[in-house]
Every structure is written in structure tokens, then in C-alpha cells.
Design a protein around this motif. Structure first.
Motif, PDB file in Angstrom:
ATOM      1  N   ASN A  91     -40.545 -30.528 -16.373  1.00 60.16           N
ATOM      2  CA  ASN A  91     -39.157 -30.846 -16.051  1.00 60.16           C
ATOM      3  C   ASN A  91     -38.929 -30.979 -14.557  1.00 60.16           C
ATOM      4  O   ASN A  91     -37.829 -31.295 -14.132  1.00 60.16           O
ATOM      5  CB  ASN A  91     -38.225 -29.767 -16.591  1.00 60.16           C
ATOM      6  N   TYR A  92     -39.967 -30.690 -13.785  1.00 65.69           N
ATOM      7  CA  TYR A  92     -39.825 -30.777 -12.339  1.00 65.69           C
ATOM      8  C   TYR A  92     -40.538 -32.035 -11.855  1.00 65.69           C
ATOM      9  O   TYR A  92     -41.509 -32.473 -12.478  1.00 65.69           O
ATOM     10  CB  TYR A  92     -40.450 -29.561 -11.670  1.00 65.69           C
ATOM     11  N   TYR A 100     -43.107 -25.746  -5.149  1.00 62.66           N
ATOM     12  CA  TYR A 100     -43.177 -24.445  -5.813  1.00 62.66           C
ATOM     13  C   TYR A 100     -44.493 -23.745  -5.442  1.00 62.66           C
ATOM     14  O   TYR A 100     -44.500 -22.571  -5.052  1.00 62.66           O
ATOM     15  CB  TYR A 100     -43.063 -24.652  -7.320  1.00 62.66           C
ATOM     16  N   ARG A 103     -44.305 -22.512  -1.959  1.00 63.93           N
ATOM     17  CA  ARG A 103     -43.513 -21.290  -1.799  1.00 63.93           C
ATOM     18  C   ARG A 103     -44.272 -20.077  -2.302  1.00 63.93           C
ATOM     19  O   ARG A 103     -44.157 -18.988  -1.748  1.00 63.93           O
ATOM     20  CB  ARG A 103     -42.182 -21.430  -2.536  1.00 63.93           C
ATOM     21  N   LEU A 104     -45.070 -20.259  -3.370  1.00 65.93           N
ATOM     22  CA  LEU A 104     -45.890 -19.143  -3.853  1.00 65.93           C
ATOM     23  C   LEU A 104     -46.925 -18.741  -2.808  1.00 65.93           C
ATOM     24  O   LEU A 104     -47.402 -17.619  -2.801  1.00 65.93           O
ATOM     25  CB  LEU A 104     -46.604 -19.520  -5.157  1.00 65.93           C
TER      26      LEU A 104
ATOM     27  N   VAL B  14     -39.697 -15.944  -5.677  1.00 66.42           N
ATOM     28  CA  VAL B  14     -39.829 -17.385  -5.906  1.00 66.42           C
ATOM     29  C   VAL B  14     -39.941 -17.652  -7.398  1.00 66.42           C
ATOM     30  O   VAL B  14     -39.268 -18.524  -7.953  1.00 66.42           O
ATOM     31  CB  VAL B  14     -41.069 -17.934  -5.162  1.00 66.42           C
ATOM     32  N   ILE B  15     -40.777 -16.835  -8.070  1.00 65.45           N
ATOM     33  CA  ILE B  15     -40.947 -17.021  -9.516  1.00 65.45           C
ATOM     34  C   ILE B  15     -39.645 -16.679 -10.243  1.00 65.45           C
ATOM     35  O   ILE B  15     -39.217 -17.406 -11.146  1.00 65.45           O
ATOM     36  CB  ILE B  15     -42.097 -16.153 -10.065  1.00 65.45           C
ATOM     37  N   ASN B  17     -36.606 -16.886  -9.141  1.00 63.41           N
ATOM     38  CA  ASN B  17     -35.688 -18.014  -8.925  1.00 63.41           C
ATOM     39  C   ASN B  17     -35.956 -19.153  -9.886  1.00 63.41           C
ATOM     40  O   ASN B  17     -35.051 -19.687 -10.520  1.00 63.41           O
ATOM     41  CB  ASN B  17     -35.866 -18.562  -7.500  1.00 63.41           C
ATOM     42  N   LYS B  18     -37.237 -19.502  -9.970  1.00 65.88           N
ATOM     43  CA  LYS B  18     -37.594 -20.635 -10.819  1.00 65.88           C
ATOM     44  C   LYS B  18     -37.289 -20.329 -12.275  1.00 65.88           C
ATOM     45  O   LYS B  18     -36.764 -21.180 -12.997  1.00 65.88           O
ATOM     46  CB  LYS B  18     -39.072 -20.960 -10.650  1.00 65.88           C
ATOM     47  N   ARG B  21     -33.643 -20.516 -13.025  1.00 66.17           N
ATOM     48  CA  ARG B  21     -33.252 -21.921 -13.077  1.00 66.17           C
ATOM     49  C   ARG B  21     -33.672 -22.561 -14.403  1.00 66.17           C
ATOM     50  O   ARG B  21     -32.902 -23.287 -15.031  1.00 66.17           O
ATOM     51  CB  ARG B  21     -33.913 -22.651 -11.902  1.00 66.17           C
ATOM     52  N   ASP B  22     -34.892 -22.245 -14.839  1.00 64.41           N
ATOM     53  CA  ASP B  22     -35.376 -22.800 -16.105  1.00 64.41           C
ATOM     54  C   ASP B  22     -34.546 -22.307 -17.279  1.00 64.41           C
ATOM     55  O   ASP B  22     -34.192 -23.084 -18.165  1.00 64.41           O
ATOM     56  CB  ASP B  22     -36.837 -22.401 -16.324  1.00 64.41           C
TER      57      ASP B  22
END
Lengths: 319, 322
Positions: A91-92, A100, A103-104, B14-15, B17-18, B21-22
Motif C-alpha cells: 500500500n506504500y 521507511y 528511518r529504521l 518508527v514502526i 507510527n507505521k 497508520r496501517d
């Protein structure tokens, strides 16, 4: 510190099956190393242990001087890993997937965007950056995977069957890209594959991996010498109008000939311990036979592969 | 967030957040949200229309007028807390059932695991993200019901009532967290998302429908005859109650009833001796909490147990590409 990957006595068992069996391997900095073997030979398992994703039963893996089993985080900071059939969040968009990953890896926002743009450009996906990754074709996904691996500026990249399922043109472009990267940025590349030609095309050194053991390593000529010491050289002869018996009788007095075999279309293969090409030619011509064709044959990986696995169907079942 | 843009976020967040959002943008969450909102408005409507009739002169809960918004019903629609007890598990299962196996299936798990993060970040982040989503949803719903009630009824809640509602919302989040963890556990154990979803739903159905039937059957089989002593009767009652209390939904409904109906003073059988000369007055909040403490710890224990098993399984899991 020229050895980037050092593997000593690495062993991994699954129940009664030994997937990796006392493996020793060193890979030097800036090298493109091909790990070649049939499916189920233990290539992927070895790679997982290099990244600390699986614990070995015995032995050690040192990547960039760090023990991958004890300190996988530090190793993963330096090593980019592209699994076979890599997946992205569908979906991205391609760009969002890259960001992503960035950022990780604790890369700050602006830096990450700059790197992502540059890498997408590099792998030729700039036009598709905003497209959902779920709509990417196999080849595009693999290229996005390469960008994903490179975004953390790795010292080593490990590619597990990276060319599986891409068309020939795509494979060539992909491999060229890898070689280019390795040369320009001094990245060490470990490439696992069961495609001989591709490995031969790009790798400086090759390790032949069967049943969890490294049978031989080195560049392709070295490999053929190691694997077939008794037939290090092979000469292909084309003799017009001669029988197999005639050729064999003529060549019999020569020392150092291992075998003479008949191939189709009046061709003969002569295996010998040393380079006898000139003397074979001389003997044939002086005995009045019509020599029409003479080639010095070197073993390509195909031959190495086929010869080694001749009559060893059992290996296929391991996968 | 703009001030944080220069400093990279910790990978764990970060995870998170994602994942948030998902979750929020996924269809199943939107569908469940609509479902929960509809039932919430439905039960609010029935409770407000029946609020007047429910007030009787000798009602010990009469002083807790505001709590009735959450509990009163005319029988046509169940009250709010029963709805949450019913839909909460579904929400938890929906958020967790494909947490790990979908990533494995899409081939993203091995890619994420190849990044310099600890392995447990992923599972912890998924749990935290779902918990944040559920918590936000429930507190928003609860406050919305309170706000609307305030608006329509015009009587503000007392501090005690407000605290009771807060505890009720916390308890609901905890209850959904249990189902969430159970479904995350199945998502690690089963490779197919459908298998894990069906298993989780099967367990939910078993506990909400069939378990009561089985307990009733057993209870009928071992019922003591009329000549048995009061002690035997008590032991029998306690046994049946304890069998029922294995079920998380029973723990949840016990705890919510006690919290939302201050007049409930025991969850087990009371003898005439105990009831005799007791004033039928509501319990203070502290006593109500004390009463539901076993239920609360039971729910927490079940949640932690599920999480511990998932954690163990995930840490031991060998991560291969699809």
C-alpha cells in the motif's frame, strides 16, 4: 582488516539434516563473491547466520570484524541484505518503502529523501517512485530491493538469488549495476545463485556449495583445476574422415593423456594432465589425418556443475 | 512533529507510527469502527429514552444517575457495556490476526529484520500500536457518550461516577488487549492469516456460546440433592462460578457490572446471614475496585501470558523469505 567476512567451522542442523556443515570461508574487501550451489545446499541458511537471523549450532561468523551471532544489530547496520523474492508494503509507494527503511536505520528525514531520490535514479525507478509497490513488476521490485539495501550505505551487500524470475535483459542490467556499485563504492558483494552463467559473468571468486559443504573456491579456472585434477585440460579435435580407433591409436604413444572420447560430428575430446595441444596437433598431422578443428577447452561453470552433479540426482531432493 | 524532523525517531516508534497508520487506514478497522459507533449510538438512544422509567424511589443505584447511561436498557438493545463485551473481542482479533504472518507472506518480514533493529521491536511495536488505537477509540467513545449524555440529560457526573467510567474504559481496553494478544499469538503460530483468524474467532465463539452450555451441563450433573448441607450448596455454587470465571468474557462482564452498578456487592453467592441487616446502599469506588480485583488480575494475567508465549515463539522463529 582486508577480510570482510570470516566464517569458521560454521554448522547448522535441522533435526537429522545438516544444512551447513563445518563451513570455512573468507571474503575480502571489495570482492564480488559468488556462492554457487543447487537449491537446498544451505546457501540461504549460511546467509541468515551471517546476519544473525539464525543461530549456528557451532562455529563463528565474523562480518566486518563483528560476531554476527552475538551482536547482530551492529552487523545489520553495515550489511545490506536482499532476500530472494523481496517483498514491500504494497500500500506504500516505492519511495515510501525506501524512506521507511531509512528511518529504521535512523537516517534523518532530509538525508533519507536525498538518498532515496539518488538511489531510485540509479536503479532506474525515478519515474515509478510514487507508484504503489504492489503494482511493481518482479524486475522493478528487485531493483527497488537493491535501492533498499543501499540506502543505509552498507559495507557489504548480500544478495540471495537476486536474479530469480527476471527476464534475461533485466538480469544483465541488474548484474551490471551490482558490478558497477562494487567497483565504484568499494562494496563487498556476496551473491548466491544457482545460475552459473550469471555468477561467472560478474564474480571475482566463486564458492561451490553442496550439501552444506564448500567443495571448492577460487576463480573459474582454479575451480576447474581443483575439481577435476586428473583432467585439467581438455582439447577438442575435429578430424575429417577418421574413425575413433584411428585417432586413439595415433594419440596412444603420447604421455599424459587421460582419456579420448568421441563426440558427435567427427569431434573427439581428449582429456590430458597437462597442456598437450601442440603435440596432439603435430602427431595427428604427421600421421596423415586431416585435422580440421582444434580448440583448447576450459571448463565453464556449466561443465563444472554438470560434471560434478552427473549421476547425483539425490541433491535435487534436498530442496 | 516539525521540531522533531531533524532528530531521527527511535526505530521502535518508527514502526509504531507505521502500524498505527496501517491500522487506521485499513478497511477492517473502518468497518468495525462504523459497527461500534452504530451500536454505541443505538445503546445510548435506548438508555436515554428509558432513563426516566428506570428511576425508582428505592433504587440503591439511584444516586448514580449518570452511570445509567452505560447500563440501562429496555431489552430491545443491549446496553453499552454488553455491546463492548461482544464487539471488543472482534476488534482485538481484527487488529491482530495477521500481524506477523501477513508480513511473512508479503516477504517484508525478512527485509525489516535485516535492518539494525532488535527482533522484539516488531512484535512490541505492533502490540503498542494496536493498544494505542484501541485505547484512543474507547476513550473517545466513552467520552463521547458522556458528553452527549451530559448534553441531553443535563446532569453532570459526580467525581465518583467519572472515575468509575474511566476504570470501565481502562478495563475494556485491557479486555480487548487480551484478544489482541491471543490473535497475535495465532498470527505467529499459523502461516495463513485465514487460519489464525478462524482459530481466534472459534475460541471467541466457544467461550461466548458453548462454554456456558457445557458448564450448565456439568452443573446439572453434579447438583447436590435437596438434603445436602448449606456448606455443600456453597461449595457447589462456588465451583460453578469458578468454572465460568475461566472465561475472559465472564471476567470482563463481572468486572464491568460491578464498576458500573455500585449496588453490586458480591459476585458470588451470599448467605442470608451475610445479607441480613445489610443496608442496600451502593459501594464506594474503592470497595467496588476491591471486589473486581481478582477479575482484573485474571485478565491481566491472561493477557501477559498470551504476550509471553507470542514473544517466545517470535524470538525463536527462524525468519526466512516467504
Amino acid at each position: 582488516m582486508s577480510d570482510v567476512i570470516e566464517i569458521n567451522g560454521l554448522t547448522k542442523r535441522y533435526g537429522s539434516l545438516t544444512a551447513v556443515d563445518h563451513l570455512d570461508l573468507t571474503i575480502k574487501k571489495g570482492e564480488v563473491f559468488g556462492l554457487l550451489g543447487p537449491n537446498g545446499a544451505g546457501k540461504s541458511t549460511t546467509i541468515l547466520m551471517m546476519l544473525g537471523l539464525t543461530d549456528p549450532d557451532a562455529g563463528t561468523v565474523q562480518v566486518c570484524g563483528i560476531n554476527a551471532t552475538v551482536n547482530p544489530i551492529e552487523v545489520k547496520r553495515r550489511v545490506g541484505y536482499l532476500p530472494d523474492d523481496v517483498g514491500f508494503y504494497e500500500n506504500y509507494s516505492g519511495l515510501e518503502n525506501l524512506l521507511y527503511t531509512a528511518r529504521l536505520n535512523r537516517i534523518s528525514g532530509e538525508e533519507a529523501e536525498a538518498r532515496a531520490d539518488r538511489l531510485l535514479e540509479r536503479v532506474g525507478l525515478s519515474d515509478h517512485a510514487g507508484k504503489k509497490a504492489g503494482k511493481y513488476s518482479r524486475g522493478m521490485r528487485q531493483r527497488l530491493g537493491l535501492a533498499d539495501v543501499l540506502i543505509k550505505n552498507p559495507e557489504v551487500i548480500i544478495l540471495d538469488e537476486p536474479t530469480l524470475g527476471i527476464d534475461p535483459k533485466g538480469v544483465r542490467e541488474f548484474l551490471d549495476l551490482i558490478v558497477q556499485l562494487s567497483k565504484e563504492e568499494g562494496i563487498t558483494v556476496l551473491l548466491s545463485s544457482h545460475h552459473l552463467h550469471q555468477v561467472q559473468q560478474v564474480c571475482d571468486r566463486v564458492g561451490l556449495f553442496v550439501e552444506g559443504k564448500l567443495l571448492a573456491e577460487g576463480d573459474v579456472p582454479t575451480l576447474s583445476r581443483k575439481l577435476f585434477p586428473e583432467q585439467a585440460f581438455e582439447v577438442e579435435l575435429g578430424v575429417s574422415g577418421a574413425t575413433f580407433e584411428q585417432v586413439r591409436t595415433v594419440l596412444a604413444p603420447l604421455e599424459g593423456i587421460a582419456s579420448v572420447t568421441q563426440a558427435p560430428q567427427e569431434l573427439f575430446h581428449v582429456a590430458c594432465h597437462q597442456d598437450l595441444t601442440a603435440r596432439i596437433a603435430h602427431r595427428l598431422v604427421s600421421s596423415g589425418l586431416e585435422l580440421v578443428h582444434l580448440t583448447h577447452r576450459e571448463y565453464g561453470l556449466d561443465e563444472i556443475y554438470n560434471r560434478y552433479f552427473e549421476g547425483k540426482e539425490a541433491y535435487g531432493k534436498l530442496s | 512533529m516539525a521540531s522533531l524532523a531533524n532528530k531521527p525517531l527511535h526505530p521502535f516508534w518508527v514502526i509504531v507510527n507505521k502500524e498505527i497508520r496501517d491500522y487506521v487506514s485499513s478497511w477492517r478497522f473502518v468497518i468495525l469502527l462504523v459497527l461500534i459507533l452504530l451500536t454505541c449510538f443505538g445503546s445510548l438512544y435506548t438508555s436515554i429514552t428509558n432513563l426516566g422509567k428506570s428511576i425508582k424511589a428505592d433504587d440503591p443505584d439511584g444516586a448514580f444517575f449518570f452511570l445509567k447511561l452505560f447500563t440501562v436498557s429496555d431489552g430491545s438493545l443491549p446496553p453499552f457495556h454488553v455491546f463492548i463485551g461482544f464487539l471488543g473481542p472482534l476488534l482485538g482479533i481484527a487488529l491482530g490476526f495477521d500481524a506477523i504472518n501477513s508480513e511473512q507472506h508479503a516477504g517484508t518480514l525478512s527485509r525489516v529484520m535485516a535492518q539494525p533493529i532488535h527482533r522484539d521491536y516488531l512484535i512490541n511495536a505492533k502490540f503498542v500500536a494496536a493498544l494505542i488505537v484501541i485505547g484512543t477509540l474507547f476513550f473517545a467513545l466513552g467520552f463521547m457518550v458522556m458528553g452527549l449524555g451530559l448534553f441531553i440529560v443535563g446532569i453532570p457526573p459526580t467525581a465518583g461516577e467519572f472515575l468509575r467510567i474511566l476504570f470501565f474504559l481502562l478495563l475494556s481496553v485491557l479486555y480487548v488487549a487480551f484478544w489482541l494478544n491471543l490473535s497475535i499469538l495465532f498470527s505467529i503460530r499459523f502461516k495463513q492469516a485465514a487460519t489464525s483468524a478462524l482459530t481466534a474467532i472459534a475460541i471467541w465463539l466457544f467461550f461466548t456460546v458453548f462454554y456456558q452450555i457445557i458448564v450448565n451441563l456439568i452443573a446439572r450433573a453434579i447438583i447436590p440433592d435437596g438434603a445436602s448441607s448449606p456448606q455443600q450448596m456453597m461449595a457447589y455454587q462456588n465451583l460453578v462460578m469458578n468454572m465460568l470465571r475461566i472465561v475472559p468474557s465472564q471476567l470482563y462482564s463481572d468486572a464491568t457490572t460491578t464498576l458500573l452498578m455500585p449496588s453490586v456487592r458480591s459476585l458470588g453467592p451470599l448467605t442470608m446471614e451475610q445479607v441480613y441487616s445489610a443496608i442496600p446502599s451502593p459501594l464506594p469506588l474503592g470497595q467496588s475496585l476491591l471486589l473486581v480485583w481478582p477479575q482484573l488480575t485474571g485478565l491481566i494475567a491472561a493477557t501477559v501470558l498470551c504476550f509471553a508465549i507470542s514473544y517466545y515463539l517470535f524470538m525463536r522463529k527462524e525468519i526466512r523469505s516467504r
